[in-house]
Write a protein that holds these residues in place. Structure first.
Motif, short mmCIF file in Angstrom:
data_model
loop_
_atom_site.label_atom_id
_atom_site.label_comp_id
_atom_site.label_asym_id
_atom_site.label_seq_id
_atom_site.Cartn_x
_atom_site.Cartn_y
_atom_site.Cartn_z
N GLY A 1 17.04 9.21 -37.64
CA GLY A 1 16.23 9.70 -38.74
C GLY A 1 14.79 9.90 -38.34
N ILE A 2 14.24 8.93 -37.58
CA ILE A 2 12.83 9.03 -37.25
C ILE A 2 12.60 10.16 -36.25
CG2 ILE A 2 12.33 7.54 -35.26
CD1 ILE A 2 10.38 6.12 -37.22
N ILE A 3 13.55 10.36 -35.33
CA ILE A 3 13.40 11.50 -34.41
C ILE A 3 13.46 12.81 -35.18
CG2 ILE A 3 14.46 12.71 -32.49
CD1 ILE A 3 15.32 10.07 -31.37
N THR A 4 14.40 12.89 -36.16
CA THR A 4 14.51 14.11 -36.95
C THR A 4 13.23 14.39 -37.72
OG1 THR A 4 16.83 13.55 -37.21
CG2 THR A 4 15.98 15.29 -38.60
N VAL A 5 12.65 13.34 -38.34
CA VAL A 5 11.43 13.55 -39.10
C VAL A 5 10.29 13.99 -38.20
CG1 VAL A 5 9.66 12.36 -40.44
CG2 VAL A 5 12.04 11.98 -40.95
N LEU A 6 10.22 13.40 -36.99
CA LEU A 6 9.07 13.67 -36.13
C LEU A 6 9.15 15.01 -35.43
CD1 LEU A 6 8.35 10.22 -34.46
CD2 LEU A 6 7.04 11.38 -36.21
N THR A 7 10.37 15.47 -35.11
CA THR A 7 10.44 16.63 -34.22
C THR A 7 10.80 17.94 -34.90
OG1 THR A 7 12.72 16.15 -33.68
CG2 THR A 7 11.06 15.20 -32.26
N LYS A 8 11.34 17.91 -36.12
CA LYS A 8 11.78 19.18 -36.72
C LYS A 8 10.63 19.87 -37.44
CE LYS A 8 16.07 18.44 -35.65
NZ LYS A 8 16.71 19.03 -34.52
N LYS A 9 10.71 21.19 -37.43
CA LYS A 9 9.65 21.95 -38.07
C LYS A 9 9.98 22.28 -39.51
CE LYS A 9 6.74 24.53 -34.94
NZ LYS A 9 6.67 25.73 -34.11
N ASN A 10 11.26 22.28 -39.87
CA ASN A 10 11.65 22.64 -41.22
C ASN A 10 11.53 21.43 -42.15
OD1 ASN A 10 13.30 23.29 -43.54
ND2 ASN A 10 13.95 25.05 -42.37
N PHE B 1 20.09 16.61 -32.97
CA PHE B 1 19.97 17.63 -31.94
C PHE B 1 20.24 19.03 -32.44
CE2 PHE B 1 20.65 13.79 -29.40
CZ PHE B 1 19.55 13.91 -28.58
N SER B 2 20.72 19.17 -33.68
CA SER B 2 21.06 20.50 -34.17
C SER B 2 19.80 21.25 -34.59
CB SER B 2 22.02 20.38 -35.35
OG SER B 2 21.87 21.48 -36.19
N LYS B 3 19.87 22.58 -34.44
CA LYS B 3 18.73 23.40 -34.85
C LYS B 3 19.01 24.09 -36.17
CE LYS B 3 15.91 24.59 -30.93
NZ LYS B 3 16.41 23.69 -29.90
N ASN B 4 20.29 24.28 -36.50
CA ASN B 4 20.64 24.99 -37.72
C ASN B 4 20.58 24.03 -38.90
OD1 ASN B 4 22.10 26.27 -39.83
ND2 ASN B 4 22.97 27.65 -38.31
N VAL B 5 19.77 24.38 -39.90
CA VAL B 5 19.54 23.47 -41.01
C VAL B 5 20.81 23.31 -41.84
CG1 VAL B 5 18.12 23.04 -43.03
CG2 VAL B 5 17.15 24.13 -41.06
N LEU B 6 21.57 24.40 -42.04
CA LEU B 6 22.77 24.32 -42.86
C LEU B 6 23.82 23.43 -42.20
CD1 LEU B 6 23.74 25.39 -45.52
CD2 LEU B 6 24.87 27.23 -44.34
N TYR B 7 24.00 23.56 -40.88
CA TYR B 7 24.95 22.70 -40.18
C TYR B 7 24.52 21.24 -40.27
CZ TYR B 7 26.94 26.93 -38.14
OH TYR B 7 27.52 28.14 -37.96
N GLU C 1 19.74 33.14 -41.01
CA GLU C 1 20.12 31.78 -40.62
C GLU C 1 18.87 30.94 -40.52
OE1 GLU C 1 22.36 31.52 -37.09
OE2 GLU C 1 24.26 31.62 -38.15
N LEU C 2 18.94 29.77 -41.12
CA LEU C 2 17.77 28.89 -41.09
C LEU C 2 17.79 28.09 -39.79
CD1 LEU C 2 17.26 27.48 -44.64
CD2 LEU C 2 15.59 28.59 -43.21
N ILE C 3 16.93 28.46 -38.88
CA ILE C 3 16.81 27.73 -37.62
C ILE C 3 15.52 26.93 -37.67
CG2 ILE C 3 16.66 27.92 -35.14
CD1 ILE C 3 19.30 28.80 -36.16
N SER C 4 15.64 25.64 -37.43
CA SER C 4 14.45 24.80 -37.44
C SER C 4 13.91 24.66 -36.03
CB SER C 4 14.81 23.42 -38.00
OG SER C 4 13.75 22.54 -37.76
N GLY C 5 12.67 25.04 -35.86
CA GLY C 5 12.05 24.88 -34.55
C GLY C 5 11.71 23.42 -34.30
N LEU C 6 11.25 23.16 -33.08
CA LEU C 6 10.86 21.81 -32.72
C LEU C 6 9.37 21.74 -32.55
CD1 LEU C 6 13.50 20.84 -30.02
CD2 LEU C 6 13.37 20.03 -32.35
#
Lengths: 102, 177
Positions: A20-29, B24-30, B85-90
């Motif tokens: 969870g913390i990695i997801t919060v810190l690294t995702k842009k959406n 590790f996934s980039k797709n928000v829906l998945y 497709e909603l792709i979430s960047g890093l």
């Protein structure tokens, strides 16, 4: 004691929290960040429920119940705010939504 | 007969696998669908920990409520941003990953080092053999109506406030626009 051999609950909680913390810190959406917050809340709940099995009064399970209620409220309000921000800034990236006024 | 430990490991594996997929996934829906797997796995773990009411509540609130909300959010923001497709960047993946791994290592070290049996109430439970033996519905219902009555009411008010606030923020016109 045999039931404490089920330490795997605690490890699952730790790993969920880290994910969870990695997801919060690294995702842009912003919605991915919300998903990460849900993961962390679930990790806390796993620990509470696991330790509550030794407690006949079920204090930990009560706490987990109230955490779920607060998480539901948080998700509802958070998504409403996100939607408004998305409509205003036309982007899902919280970094781009930097200005408070206009 | 299959021992419950087998189920414990299977469900723990499912939960952890979906959580790692989310990371590790980039797709928000998945990711939202993987969150469904994680939540169901956690609910199964609750059942194996003897918390049947919490497991049911987990399915009703998280899978039936929060996950549907997140799906709504994904669909609506996809329309706003205009991409198919909603792709979430890093952003700063290295720092974030290192932070998460460090926290995981610290937590695992703490779990391995600590001696929970030495805790007062756990050793007492081990001696008397008390603990969860039957359905928790009766105890939780009694707790909610007696010792936890105030938090129960406060939670009710909080939910009402959150509902009204969410509806107002999402639908109403903000002043000055």
């Amino acid at each position: 004691m045999e039931t404490l051999g089920h330490n795997i609950f605690l490890f699952v909680g730790a790993l969920l929290f880290s994910c969870g913390i990695i997801t919060v810190l690294t995702k842009k959406n912003a919605i991915m960040m919300l998903i990460g917050v849900e993961l962390m809340l679930n990790a806390a709940n796993i620990n509470l429920v696991f330790f509550s099995r030794f407690d006949p009064g079920l204090q930990g399970q009560m706490m987990a119940l109230f955490i779920m209620v607060v998480a539901a409220a948080e998700a509802a309000v958070g998504l409403a705010i996100f939607l408004k921000v998305f409509q205003h800034f036309k982007t899902a990236d919280p970094d781009m939504a930097g200005t408070m006024k206009n | 007969m299959i021992p419950s430990e087998v189920f414990l490991y299977i469900f723990a594996f499912i939960t952890v696998g979906f959580a790692i997929y989310i990371t590790f996934s980039k797709n928000v829906l998945y990711s939202a669908f993987a969150l469904l797997g994680t939540l169901l796995g956690v609910s199964a773990l609750y059942v194996l920990a003897g918390a049947d009411f919490i497991a049911l509540t987990q399915i009703i609130i998280y899978v039936g409520g929060v996950l549907v909300l997140i799906m709504f959010g994904i669909m609506l923001t996809g329309k706003v941003t205009g991409s198919r497709e909603l792709i979430s960047g890093l952003k700063n993946p290295v720092l974030g990953g290192i932070t998460g791994i460090i926290i995981f290592c610290v937590l695992v070290l703490a779990i391995l080092k600590s001696n929970f049996v030495a805790l007062d109430w756990i050793s007492r439970s081990a001696e008397t053999g008390s603990g969860i033996k039957e359905s928790t519905f009766f105890t939780i219902g009694k707790n909610l109506m007696t010792t936890h009555l105030l938090p129960f009411e406060v939670a009710a008010i909080l939910l009402l406030v959150a509902l009204i606030g969410a509806a107002y923020i999402a639908s109403g016109k903000v002043k000055g626009e």
